[in-house]
Design an enzyme around this catalytic site. Structure first.
Site, PDB file in Angstrom:
ATOM      1  N   CYS A   3      51.155  45.556  39.707  1.00 24.31           N
ATOM      2  CA  CYS A   3      49.756  45.703  40.126  1.00 24.31           C
ATOM      3  C   CYS A   3      49.399  44.536  41.054  1.00 24.31           C
ATOM      4  O   CYS A   3      50.137  43.555  41.174  1.00 24.31           O
ATOM      5  CB  CYS A   3      48.832  45.776  38.912  1.00 24.31           C
ATOM      6  SG  CYS A   3      48.410  44.171  38.192  1.00 24.31           S
ATOM      7  N   CYS A   6      49.431  41.148  39.390  1.00 21.76           N
ATOM      8  CA  CYS A   6      50.811  40.699  39.124  1.00 21.76           C
ATOM      9  C   CYS A   6      51.426  40.154  40.405  1.00 21.76           C
ATOM     10  O   CYS A   6      52.169  39.163  40.379  1.00 21.76           O
ATOM     11  CB  CYS A   6      51.652  41.844  38.567  1.00 21.76           C
ATOM     12  SG  CYS A   6      51.307  42.227  36.833  1.00 21.76           S
ATOM     13  N   ASP A  29      37.559  35.097  43.683  1.00 22.18           N
ATOM     14  CA  ASP A  29      37.412  36.524  43.990  1.00 22.18           C
ATOM     15  C   ASP A  29      37.274  36.689  45.507  1.00 22.18           C
ATOM     16  O   ASP A  29      36.572  35.926  46.171  1.00 22.18           O
ATOM     17  CB  ASP A  29      36.180  37.101  43.279  1.00 22.18           C
ATOM     18  CG  ASP A  29      36.189  38.617  43.252  1.00 22.18           C
ATOM     19  OD1 ASP A  29      36.317  39.193  42.158  1.00 22.18           O
ATOM     20  OD2 ASP A  29      36.071  39.227  44.345  1.00 22.18           O
ATOM     21  N   HIS A  45      50.979  41.065  32.141  1.00 22.41           N
ATOM     22  CA  HIS A  45      50.134  42.215  32.463  1.00 22.41           C
ATOM     23  C   HIS A  45      49.603  42.903  31.207  1.00 22.41           C
ATOM     24  O   HIS A  45      50.383  43.423  30.408  1.00 22.41           O
ATOM     25  CB  HIS A  45      50.929  43.225  33.301  1.00 22.41           C
ATOM     26  CG  HIS A  45      50.122  44.418  33.713  1.00 22.41           C
ATOM     27  ND1 HIS A  45      49.423  44.479  34.907  1.00 22.41           N
ATOM     28  CD2 HIS A  45      49.874  45.580  33.071  1.00 22.41           C
ATOM     29  CE1 HIS A  45      48.792  45.639  34.979  1.00 22.41           C
ATOM     30  NE2 HIS A  45      49.046  46.335  33.875  1.00 22.41           N
ATOM     31  N   ASN A  81      35.044  43.778  32.723  1.00 24.42           N
ATOM     32  CA  ASN A  81      34.766  45.209  32.780  1.00 24.42           C
ATOM     33  C   ASN A  81      35.919  45.922  32.097  1.00 24.42           C
ATOM     34  O   ASN A  81      37.059  45.834  32.555  1.00 24.42           O
ATOM     35  CB  ASN A  81      34.624  45.651  34.243  1.00 24.42           C
ATOM     36  CG  ASN A  81      33.426  45.004  34.921  1.00 24.42           C
ATOM     37  OD1 ASN A  81      32.384  44.808  34.298  1.00 24.42           O
ATOM     38  ND2 ASN A  81      33.568  44.657  36.179  1.00 24.42           N
ATOM     39  N   GLY A  87      33.055  49.672  35.282  1.00 21.60           N
ATOM     40  CA  GLY A  87      33.174  49.036  36.588  1.00 21.60           C
ATOM     41  C   GLY A  87      34.541  48.442  36.876  1.00 21.60           C
ATOM     42  O   GLY A  87      34.735  47.800  37.905  1.00 21.60           O
ATOM     43  N   HIS A  92      44.344  45.054  35.402  1.00 23.50           N
ATOM     44  CA  HIS A  92      45.062  43.894  34.854  1.00 23.50           C
ATOM     45  C   HIS A  92      43.937  43.028  34.309  1.00 23.50           C
ATOM     46  O   HIS A  92      43.040  42.638  35.091  1.00 23.50           O
ATOM     47  CB  HIS A  92      45.849  43.187  35.975  1.00 23.50           C
ATOM     48  CG  HIS A  92      46.610  41.968  35.559  1.00 23.50           C
ATOM     49  ND1 HIS A  92      47.941  41.770  35.900  1.00 23.50           N
ATOM     50  CD2 HIS A  92      46.244  40.868  34.867  1.00 23.50           C
ATOM     51  CE1 HIS A  92      48.363  40.606  35.423  1.00 23.50           C
ATOM     52  NE2 HIS A  92      47.337  40.026  34.794  1.00 23.50           N
ATOM     53  N   HIS A  94      41.079  40.792  33.518  1.00 26.85           N
ATOM     54  CA  HIS A  94      40.529  39.631  34.216  1.00 26.85           C
ATOM     55  C   HIS A  94      39.124  39.364  33.715  1.00 26.85           C
ATOM     56  O   HIS A  94      38.367  40.294  33.430  1.00 26.85           O
ATOM     57  CB  HIS A  94      40.545  39.817  35.735  1.00 26.85           C
ATOM     58  CG  HIS A  94      39.903  41.091  36.207  1.00 26.85           C
ATOM     59  ND1 HIS A  94      40.525  42.314  36.110  1.00 26.85           N
ATOM     60  CD2 HIS A  94      38.687  41.324  36.760  1.00 26.85           C
ATOM     61  CE1 HIS A  94      39.725  43.250  36.598  1.00 26.85           C
ATOM     62  NE2 HIS A  94      38.599  42.681  36.986  1.00 26.85           N
ATOM     63  N   HIS A  96      35.682  37.654  34.899  1.00 28.30           N
ATOM     64  CA  HIS A  96      34.932  37.120  36.030  1.00 28.30           C
ATOM     65  C   HIS A  96      34.153  35.893  35.540  1.00 28.30           C
ATOM     66  O   HIS A  96      33.436  35.982  34.536  1.00 28.30           O
ATOM     67  CB  HIS A  96      33.897  38.126  36.542  1.00 28.30           C
ATOM     68  CG  HIS A  96      34.462  39.415  37.070  1.00 28.30           C
ATOM     69  ND1 HIS A  96      34.574  39.690  38.406  1.00 28.30           N
ATOM     70  CD2 HIS A  96      34.939  40.526  36.422  1.00 28.30           C
ATOM     71  CE1 HIS A  96      35.082  40.909  38.577  1.00 28.30           C
ATOM     72  NE2 HIS A  96      35.310  41.436  37.386  1.00 28.30           N
TER      73      HIS A  96
END
Ligand code: AMP
Length: 111
Positions: A3, A6, A29, A45, A81, A87, A92, A94, A96
């Site tokens: 992905c 990754c 980001d 992952h 999310n 959303g 993978h 994450h 925010h």
């Protein structure tokens, strides 16, 4: 096939890294929604929060606190999310981290 995150872990796609250790990576980001918008990921992952072993989050929490120190911020919001209706676009896990060192973050109406 790997992905996109990754590939970032493997340096096959460039990223603006904030902090890294053997298990986690934090990078800016590409499309920030706040003056500071960093993504924090495990290098391994896992598709999303639901599918991540809970034991990982204790160490991940320590890493997240170190990311805040690295960014020299004390006030920030953490969001993950979990699933496409929430959303999620990159599958993978994450977190925010968003912050506005100059003032308050807004809390938008989400629906
Ligand atoms: P989510 O919608 O929660 O899955 O968030 C995915 C995030 O990944 C979005 O905020 C995107 O702007 C961000 N993103 C996608 N590709 C990249 C990239 N190559 N480098 C940095 N951030 C990215």
């Amino acid at each position: 096939m790997d992905c996109i995150f990754c590939k970032i872990v493997k340096d096959e796609i460039p990223s603006k890294k904030v902090l890294e250790n053997d298990k986690f990576l934090a990078f800016h980001d590409i499309n920030p929604i706040a003056p500071i918008h960093v993504l924090i990921i495990p290098k391994e992952h896992y598709e999303k929060f639901d599918l991540t072993p809970s034991e990982l989050f204790s160490e991940m929490a320590d890493f997240i606190k170190n990311v805040a120190k690295e960014l020299n911020i004390t006030d920030y919001r953490l969001i993950t999310n979990n699933g496409s209706n929430a959303g999620q676009e990159v599958f993978h896990l994450h977190i925010h981290m968003v912050a506005n060192p100059e003032g308050k973050l807004k809390w938008p109406k989400l629906v």
